[in-house]
Enzyme design. Structure first.
Site, PDB file in Angstrom:
ATOM      1  N   LYS A   1      11.398  -4.181 -29.250  1.00 27.48           N
ATOM      2  CA  LYS A   1      11.322  -5.034 -30.438  1.00 27.48           C
ATOM      3  C   LYS A   1      10.101  -5.939 -30.325  1.00 27.48           C
ATOM      4  CE  LYS A   1      13.640  -8.969 -32.709  1.00 27.48           C
ATOM      5  NZ  LYS A   1      14.878  -9.777 -32.860  1.00 27.48           N
TER       6      LYS A   1
ATOM      7  N   ASP B   1       9.736 -15.139 -35.040  1.00 23.98           N
ATOM      8  CA  ASP B   1      10.909 -14.959 -35.902  1.00 23.98           C
ATOM      9  C   ASP B   1      11.364 -16.296 -36.477  1.00 23.98           C
ATOM     10  OD1 ASP B   1      13.195 -14.149 -37.191  1.00 23.98           O
ATOM     11  OD2 ASP B   1      14.362 -13.792 -35.350  1.00 23.98           O
TER      12      ASP B   1
ATOM     13  N   LYS C   1      15.741 -20.096 -39.977  1.00 21.86           N
ATOM     14  CA  LYS C   1      16.441 -20.683 -38.837  1.00 21.86           C
ATOM     15  C   LYS C   1      16.309 -22.199 -38.868  1.00 21.86           C
ATOM     16  CE  LYS C   1      15.586 -16.935 -35.502  1.00 21.86           C
ATOM     17  NZ  LYS C   1      16.979 -16.580 -35.227  1.00 21.86           N
TER      18      LYS C   1
ATOM     19  N   ASP D   1      10.135 -13.500 -29.303  1.00 22.34           N
ATOM     20  CA  ASP D   1      10.985 -12.467 -29.899  1.00 22.34           C
ATOM     21  C   ASP D   1      10.339 -11.072 -29.805  1.00 22.34           C
ATOM     22  OD1 ASP D   1      13.460 -11.904 -30.978  1.00 22.34           O
ATOM     23  OD2 ASP D   1      12.844 -12.215 -33.054  1.00 22.34           O
TER      24      ASP D   1
ATOM     25  N   ASP E   1      17.324 -12.837 -41.290  1.00 24.78           N
ATOM     26  CA  ASP E   1      17.162 -13.182 -39.883  1.00 24.78           C
ATOM     27  C   ASP E   1      17.672 -12.061 -38.965  1.00 24.78           C
ATOM     28  OD1 ASP E   1      16.423 -14.683 -37.717  1.00 24.78           O
ATOM     29  OD2 ASP E   1      18.103 -16.100 -37.842  1.00 24.78           O
TER      30      ASP E   1
ATOM     31  N   GLU F   1      16.418  -9.254 -38.511  1.00 25.67           N
ATOM     32  CA  GLU F   1      15.231  -8.449 -38.790  1.00 25.67           C
ATOM     33  C   GLU F   1      14.936  -7.433 -37.693  1.00 25.67           C
ATOM     34  OE1 GLU F   1      15.136 -11.247 -37.248  1.00 25.67           O
ATOM     35  OE2 GLU F   1      13.853 -10.742 -35.562  1.00 25.67           O
TER      36      GLU F   1
ATOM     37  N   ARG G   1      16.828  -5.414 -35.972  1.00 26.94           N
ATOM     38  CA  ARG G   1      17.460  -4.108 -36.173  1.00 26.94           C
ATOM     39  C   ARG G   1      16.781  -3.323 -37.294  1.00 26.94           C
ATOM     40  NH1 ARG G   1      23.081  -7.072 -37.211  1.00 26.94           N
ATOM     41  NH2 ARG G   1      22.017  -8.519 -35.822  1.00 26.94           N
TER      42      ARG G   1
END
Ligand code: BES
Ligand code: MN
Ligand code: ZN
Length: 493
Positions: A262, A267, A274, A285, A344, A346, A348
């Site tokens: 990933k 993020d 967030k 991230d 959020d 994101e 996946r």
């Protein structure tokens, strides 16, 4: 940092600091002290008085006048012999290195305890702990807290000449893996204004050129052509266009192990933004991506006899007028659709495209690494990565590699009952599964996009980002995954 192995004897060694490891068991401790006293020709009052006893993590500096200059011996406790493990050797190496650094020693010699079995593993563990303990993310600090002289050379030493070859080999191996871990830490710790999709892709390219593997970078147009709606969707709110990196190493005759990482370079959560407290951590991230790049770096330099492919979707998740919205529906690489209930979730969405894309390589196995869910940190904290997958023997292999490197993984269930939590009324699947079992529903989402291959998902949200220093890790990025994957691949048939 220079890392070496050398045959040497304790009283002939002239390093700035010389580490000697002692066991905590009473009788073993006394005999080791007697031997030390004989070799150095001095009494050790601290040991006589019980101020130093060889307990795990204990250390003491001993100043011994020698012919020309006073030498510094760092005594490090290993604890009880029957509880010894490679991890204890790593930690002891770390204690020695940090002590040498604080003494402003330029060189450190670490003597392998005479009673150590598994010679190569012990040499590696001592070196690894020492090397990794010295990492600092300080490239943006103008006035370094450490003024020179700095520790520049670590030498693992043994008195017998019989094992020099083994020692040299072990140290060479370890140095490569530690440098790759440093690379992963540097990439993950780097702020979002330095590492964004383009620059992360370039970093992968650089590693590929340096180490001898290939890196192909797909730009936004090519990502569009490949039908990767998840990658496009998540990145559409950012001024930084996405990248999709394809790494490859090794002989193509063998079906590859595919590593997916990933790569969310920052993020914010997007429109489902967030809270600002702690958001800065989300520069890490892309730790899954960093682990994959680091593993390729190590595997290629070590010339392991494996065939591996790396797939790294890279995006920045930002809120803006062009962002994806809750309710949007995305079409992924394999044609399946997902409903974006929360922007959020994101990771996946981009992994879905990568996992679907992996199928065309006819993989022998696929392993993805992702800082995917806060729920995984709630479940396992910072000491184990969550592991979910569809193949028990592949998971066992990862578990074993995790135990030997201490980058441990812990399996969570992927029971069928969880699947309905991500059912969507308007698309093939929904990207969130509600309040409970967040790590499992995230993995179930990924499972919807895998091909017909053996697959393991590692949720490294807790293990990749650390809140405090450890023995040989620092607050911030741990570089987790590099040692785990390299060890896993070393054992791969
Ligand atoms: N990158 C985060 C997961 C994360 C959280 C990693 C904390 C490390 C520390 C991921 O993209 C995310 O935001 N996940 C959400 C999913 C939720 C919206 C279903 C989460 O865990 O809250
Ligand atoms: Mn997120
Ligand atoms: Zn994320």
């Amino acid at each position: 940092m220079k890392l070496a192995f050398e045959k040497s004897s304790l009283n002939a060694n002239t390093a700035d600091a010389i580490a000697v490891f002692l066991h905590g068991d009473k009788s073993l401790f006394s005999s080791e002290i007697v031997a030390l006293v004989r070799q150095l020709g001095v009494r050790i009052p601290a040991a006589d008085r019980g101020d130093f006893t060889g307990k795990e993590g204990e250390s003491m500096v001993l100043y011994v006048p020698h012919a020309r200059q006073t030498r510094r011996y760092v005594l490090v406790g290993l604890g009880e012999r029957k509880k010894l493990s490679l991890e204890r050797y790593r930690r002891s190496g770390a204690v020695a290195a940090k002590c040498a650094r604080s003494l402003k020693a330029e060189s450190l010699a670490m003597f392998v305890p005479l009673v150590a079995t598994e010679f190569q593993s012990v040499v590696s563990a001592l070196a690894e702990g020492a090397f990794l303990a010295l990492y600092k993310f300080d490239k943006y600090i103008s006035k370094k807290s450490d003024s020179p002289p700095n520790l520049q050379t670590i030498t693992v030493c043994a008195e017998s000449s019989a094992r020099v070859k083994q020692g040299i080999q072990a140290v060479r191996w370890t140095k490569t893996i530690c440098e790759a871990t440093y690379l992963a830490r540097e990439l993950a710790n780097a702020p979002g204004n330095e590492i964004y999709p383009q620059t992360l892709a370039e970093a992968a390219k650089l590693s590929a050129e340096r180490c001898g593997y290939t890196a192909k970078i797909l730009d936004e147009r090519e990502i569009k052509e490949a039908g990767m709606g998840g990658v496009l969707g998540v990145s559409q709110g950012s001024v930084h266009p996405p990248r999709f990196v394809i790494l490859e190493y090794g002989k193509k005759q063998k079906r590859p192990v595919v590593l997916v990482g990933k790569g969310v370079t920052f993020d914010t959560g997007g429109i489902s933004i967030k809270p600002s407290a702690g958001m800065a951590e989300m520069k890490m991230d892309m730790s899954g991506a960093a682990a994959v790049i680091g593993a390729f770096d190590a595997v290629a330099r070590l010339k392991l006899p494996v065939h591996i492919v790396g797939l790294i979707p890279i995006v920045e998740n930002m809120p803006s007028g062009s962002s994806i919205r809750p309710g949007d529906i995305i079409r992924h690489h394999n044609g399946k659709t997902s409903e974006v209930d929360n922007t959020d979730a994101e990771g996946r969405l981009i992994l879905a495209d990568a996992l679907a894309f992996a199928e065309k390589f006819k993989p022998a196995a696929v392993i993805d690494l992702a800082t995917l869910t806060g729920a995984c940190v709630v479940a396992l904290g910072h000491h184990a990565s969550g592991m979910l997958g569809n193949d028990a023997s592949l998971m066992t292999k990862l578990k074993r590699a995790g135990e030997s490197t201490y980058e441990r993984v812990w399996q969570l269930p992927l029971y069928d009952e969880y699947e309905k939590l991500i059912k969507s009324d308007v698309a093939d699947v929904k990207n969130v599964g509600g309040r409970w079992a967040g790590t499992i529903t995230a993995a179930w989402f990924l499972k919807k996009f895998i091909g017909s291959y053996k697959w393991v998902h590692l949720d490294i949200a807790g293990t990749a980002m650390l809140e405090e220093d450890g023995d040989y890790t620092q607050k911030g990025a741990s570089g987790v995954g590099v040692r785990l994957l390299t060890e896993f691949l070393r054992r791969w048939k």
